[in-house]
Write a protein that holds these residues in place. Structure first.
Motif, mmCIF file in Angstrom:
data_model
loop_
_atom_site.group_PDB
_atom_site.id
_atom_site.type_symbol
_atom_site.label_atom_id
_atom_site.label_comp_id
_atom_site.label_asym_id
_atom_site.label_seq_id
_atom_site.Cartn_x
_atom_site.Cartn_y
_atom_site.Cartn_z
ATOM 1 N N VAL A 23 -25.432 52.086 95.634
ATOM 2 C CA VAL A 23 -25.196 50.739 95.127
ATOM 3 C C VAL A 23 -23.726 50.658 94.732
ATOM 4 C CG1 VAL A 23 -25.731 49.161 93.211
ATOM 5 C CG2 VAL A 23 -27.569 50.367 94.394
ATOM 6 N N GLY A 24 -23.135 49.467 94.821
ATOM 7 C CA GLY A 24 -21.743 49.322 94.431
ATOM 8 C C GLY A 24 -21.472 49.859 93.043
ATOM 9 N N GLY A 25 -20.286 50.423 92.843
ATOM 10 C CA GLY A 25 -19.964 51.084 91.586
ATOM 11 C C GLY A 25 -19.036 50.282 90.704
ATOM 12 N N GLU A 26 -18.390 50.991 89.783
ATOM 13 C CA GLU A 26 -17.480 50.352 88.838
ATOM 14 C C GLU A 26 -16.165 51.120 88.802
ATOM 15 O OE1 GLU A 26 -19.164 50.436 84.911
ATOM 16 O OE2 GLU A 26 -19.932 52.477 85.136
ATOM 17 N N SER A 27 -15.086 50.344 88.786
ATOM 18 C CA SER A 27 -13.753 50.911 88.682
ATOM 19 C C SER A 27 -13.416 51.063 87.206
ATOM 20 C CB SER A 27 -12.743 49.999 89.373
ATOM 21 O OG SER A 27 -11.435 50.528 89.293
ATOM 22 N N LEU A 28 -13.032 52.269 86.805
ATOM 23 C CA LEU A 28 -12.819 52.587 85.400
ATOM 24 C C LEU A 28 -11.359 52.933 85.127
ATOM 25 C CD1 LEU A 28 -15.848 55.026 84.926
ATOM 26 C CD2 LEU A 28 -15.795 52.579 84.396
ATOM 27 N N ARG A 29 -10.933 52.688 83.912
ATOM 28 C CA ARG A 29 -9.617 53.170 83.505
ATOM 29 C C ARG A 29 -9.676 54.663 83.206
ATOM 30 N NH1 ARG A 29 -7.462 54.479 78.792
ATOM 31 N NH2 ARG A 29 -5.173 54.556 78.666
ATOM 32 N N GLN A 30 -10.788 55.102 82.635
ATOM 33 C CA GLN A 30 -10.940 56.508 82.274
ATOM 34 C C GLN A 30 -12.397 56.912 82.429
ATOM 35 O OE1 GLN A 30 -10.880 58.074 78.026
ATOM 36 N NE2 GLN A 30 -8.919 58.904 78.745
ATOM 37 N N ALA A 31 -12.627 58.158 82.822
ATOM 38 C CA ALA A 31 -13.990 58.680 82.932
ATOM 39 C C ALA A 31 -14.046 60.080 82.356
ATOM 40 C CB ALA A 31 -14.441 58.708 84.389
ATOM 41 N N ASP A 32 -15.091 60.348 81.595
ATOM 42 C CA ASP A 32 -15.352 61.707 81.149
ATOM 43 C C ASP A 32 -15.942 62.505 82.310
ATOM 44 O OD1 ASP A 32 -14.507 61.253 78.515
ATOM 45 O OD2 ASP A 32 -16.484 60.486 77.945
ATOM 46 N N VAL A 33 -15.614 63.770 82.349
ATOM 47 C CA VAL A 33 -16.061 64.653 83.422
ATOM 48 C C VAL A 33 -16.692 65.891 82.804
ATOM 49 C CG1 VAL A 33 -15.349 65.971 85.456
ATOM 50 C CG2 VAL A 33 -14.173 63.831 84.893
ATOM 51 N N ASP A 34 -17.924 66.198 83.203
ATOM 52 C CA ASP A 34 -18.559 67.437 82.763
ATOM 53 C C ASP A 34 -18.843 68.312 83.979
ATOM 54 O OD1 ASP A 34 -20.855 66.366 83.946
ATOM 55 O OD2 ASP A 34 -21.810 65.840 82.046
ATOM 56 N N GLU A 35 -19.598 69.381 83.776
ATOM 57 C CA GLU A 35 -19.832 70.325 84.870
ATOM 58 C C GLU A 35 -20.550 69.686 86.054
ATOM 59 O OE1 GLU A 35 -20.402 70.835 81.726
ATOM 60 O OE2 GLU A 35 -19.235 72.613 81.138
ATOM 61 N N GLY A 177 -5.231 65.388 84.428
ATOM 62 C CA GLY A 177 -5.432 65.262 82.989
ATOM 63 C C GLY A 177 -5.751 66.648 82.447
ATOM 64 N N ASN A 178 -6.831 66.756 81.672
ATOM 65 C CA ASN A 178 -7.242 68.082 81.191
ATOM 66 C C ASN A 178 -8.440 68.620 81.968
ATOM 67 O OD1 ASN A 178 -9.117 66.293 80.173
ATOM 68 N ND2 ASN A 178 -9.067 67.068 78.081
ATOM 69 N N LEU A 221 -14.090 67.269 98.942
ATOM 70 C CA LEU A 221 -15.119 67.394 97.914
ATOM 71 C C LEU A 221 -14.788 68.553 96.986
ATOM 72 C CD1 LEU A 221 -18.203 66.963 100.269
ATOM 73 C CD2 LEU A 221 -17.306 65.250 98.684
ATOM 74 N N ALA A 222 -15.154 68.389 95.724
ATOM 75 C CA ALA A 222 -14.785 69.385 94.719
ATOM 76 C C ALA A 222 -15.908 69.608 93.725
ATOM 77 C CB ALA A 222 -13.515 68.948 93.985
ATOM 78 N N THR A 223 -15.834 70.736 93.056
ATOM 79 C CA THR A 223 -16.675 71.019 91.902
ATOM 80 C C THR A 223 -15.794 71.014 90.658
ATOM 81 O OG1 THR A 223 -16.382 73.401 92.230
ATOM 82 C CG2 THR A 223 -18.341 72.382 93.227
ATOM 83 N N VAL A 224 -16.434 70.978 89.493
ATOM 84 C CA VAL A 224 -15.699 70.910 88.230
ATOM 85 C C VAL A 224 -15.602 72.307 87.632
ATOM 86 C CG1 VAL A 224 -15.621 69.902 85.923
ATOM 87 C CG2 VAL A 224 -16.508 68.549 87.843
ATOM 88 N N ALA A 226 -13.326 72.933 84.951
ATOM 89 C CA ALA A 226 -13.111 72.730 83.517
ATOM 90 C C ALA A 226 -13.283 71.250 83.222
ATOM 91 C CB ALA A 226 -11.721 73.195 83.106
ATOM 92 N N PRO A 227 -14.216 70.883 82.328
ATOM 93 C CA PRO A 227 -14.468 69.470 82.028
ATOM 94 C C PRO A 227 -13.372 68.858 81.168
ATOM 95 C CG PRO A 227 -15.814 70.866 80.640
ATOM 96 C CD PRO A 227 -15.103 71.786 81.586
ATOM 97 N N GLY A 228 -13.460 67.539 81.021
ATOM 98 C CA GLY A 228 -12.482 66.820 80.212
ATOM 99 C C GLY A 228 -12.556 65.343 80.516
ATOM 100 N N ALA A 229 -11.411 64.704 80.679
ATOM 101 C CA ALA A 229 -11.364 63.277 80.999
ATOM 102 C C ALA A 229 -10.248 63.035 82.003
ATOM 103 C CB ALA A 229 -11.143 62.442 79.743
ATOM 104 N N ILE A 230 -10.486 62.072 82.896
ATOM 105 C CA ILE A 230 -9.499 61.666 83.894
ATOM 106 C C ILE A 230 -9.178 60.197 83.665
ATOM 107 C CG2 ILE A 230 -9.103 61.230 86.344
ATOM 108 C CD1 ILE A 230 -10.734 63.707 86.979
ATOM 109 N N THR A 231 -7.880 59.879 83.659
ATOM 110 C CA THR A 231 -7.412 58.526 83.390
ATOM 111 C C THR A 231 -6.523 58.055 84.531
ATOM 112 O OG1 THR A 231 -7.427 59.019 81.012
ATOM 113 C CG2 THR A 231 -6.174 57.088 81.722
ATOM 114 N N VAL A 232 -6.626 56.773 84.869
ATOM 115 C CA VAL A 232 -5.719 56.194 85.857
ATOM 116 C C VAL A 232 -4.282 56.488 85.435
ATOM 117 C CG1 VAL A 232 -4.861 54.031 86.816
ATOM 118 C CG2 VAL A 232 -7.325 54.399 86.577
#
Length: 244
Positions: A23-35, A177-178, A221-224, A226-232
């Motif tokens: 389904v169509g998604g959402e464009s974000l300024r920032q997203a948290d990333v976990d494992e 980011g981190n 394609l990638a795996t995570v 180290a988690p953190g946050a990614i920002t535009v």
């Protein structure tokens, strides 16, 4: 200034999350990333009574459900289950009831991910603007933007950068980011890239061009790691080969 042992390759142009698979998604300024990947990404899917997930294709795991890409979804900060939006962008109060009527199929429902991942392959997909520009030039009569390829990250590369830069990333890691991602393999494309969605008409030329011009692969394609946050606007920096 780039860190020692790091190769700056671009910046994050857009971050995409798809709360409901296919389904169509959402464009974000920032997203948290976990494992698992971007938090909330593809956690839900449209599932039928056979346990197959709605998609633009038929396979062992998926069943074709036309029209899903004309809907969209988003996550609210105070809600776990995604909001489903109709073709006009209006939130529907009863997602299951709406889907059954919209798809003319009375055995479908929104289903949360269980033991089997909703991801087709790996959790994070990345595409560069240089590669996207190659597709646009190769099919000049077909509207193309990154929504056809559903990446999590669109990376803006410097002017003059050649397409398919991503092909050299598998086996390497990047800092964004981190967050630290480990690139694994190229993304093999399917008929989903041809599908119509808002402002993007159906065209079989898209997949045909990718198949003929780049062995049916586009993006990586990638795996995570180290988690953190990614920002535009975050810098994307590849680690040196010996950093892994």
């Amino acid at each position: 200034m780039a860190q020692i042992g790091m190769e700056q390759i671009g910046v994050v142009e857009r971050v995409w999350r798809y709360p409901i698979k296919s389904v169509g998604g959402e464009s974000l300024r920032q997203a948290d990333v976990d494992e698992r990947g971007l938090v909330g990404d593809r956690v839900y899917a449209v599932r039928d009574a056979r346990g197959k997930l709605g998609s633009g294709k038929n396979s062992r795991r998926f069943t074709r459900m036309d029209g899903l890409l004309h809907l969209s979804s988003r996550l609210l900060s105070d809600a776990d289950e995604p909001v489903l939006l109709d073709v006009d962008g209006t939130a529907v109060p009863d997602a299951n009831g709406f889907l059954r009527s919209y798809l003319n199929q009375d055995d479908v429902e929104l289903a949360r991910e269980g033991e089997i991942s909703h991801f087709d392959e790996l959790p994070v997909s990345v595409l560069t603007t240089a590669t996207l520009d190659w597709v646009r030039a190769a099919v000049p009569d077909v509207p193309v933007d990154e929504r056809r390829f559903r990446p999590n990250l669109l990376v803006r590369t410097p002017p003059g950068c050649p397409p398919f830069l991503e092909d050299g990333w598998p086996g390497r890691a990047a800092r964004i980011g981190n967050v630290r991602l480990t690139f694994v393999r190229s993304c093999v494309r399917c008929v989903m890239v041809n599908a119509d969605q808002p402002t993007l008409p159906h065209s079989s030329d898209v997949l045909r061009t990718i198949a003929a011009g780049h062995d049916n692969c586009l993006g990586t394609l990638a795996t995570v790691a180290a988690p953190g946050a990614i920002t535009v606007g975050d810098t994307v920096a590849l680690e040196s080969q010996d950093a892994l």
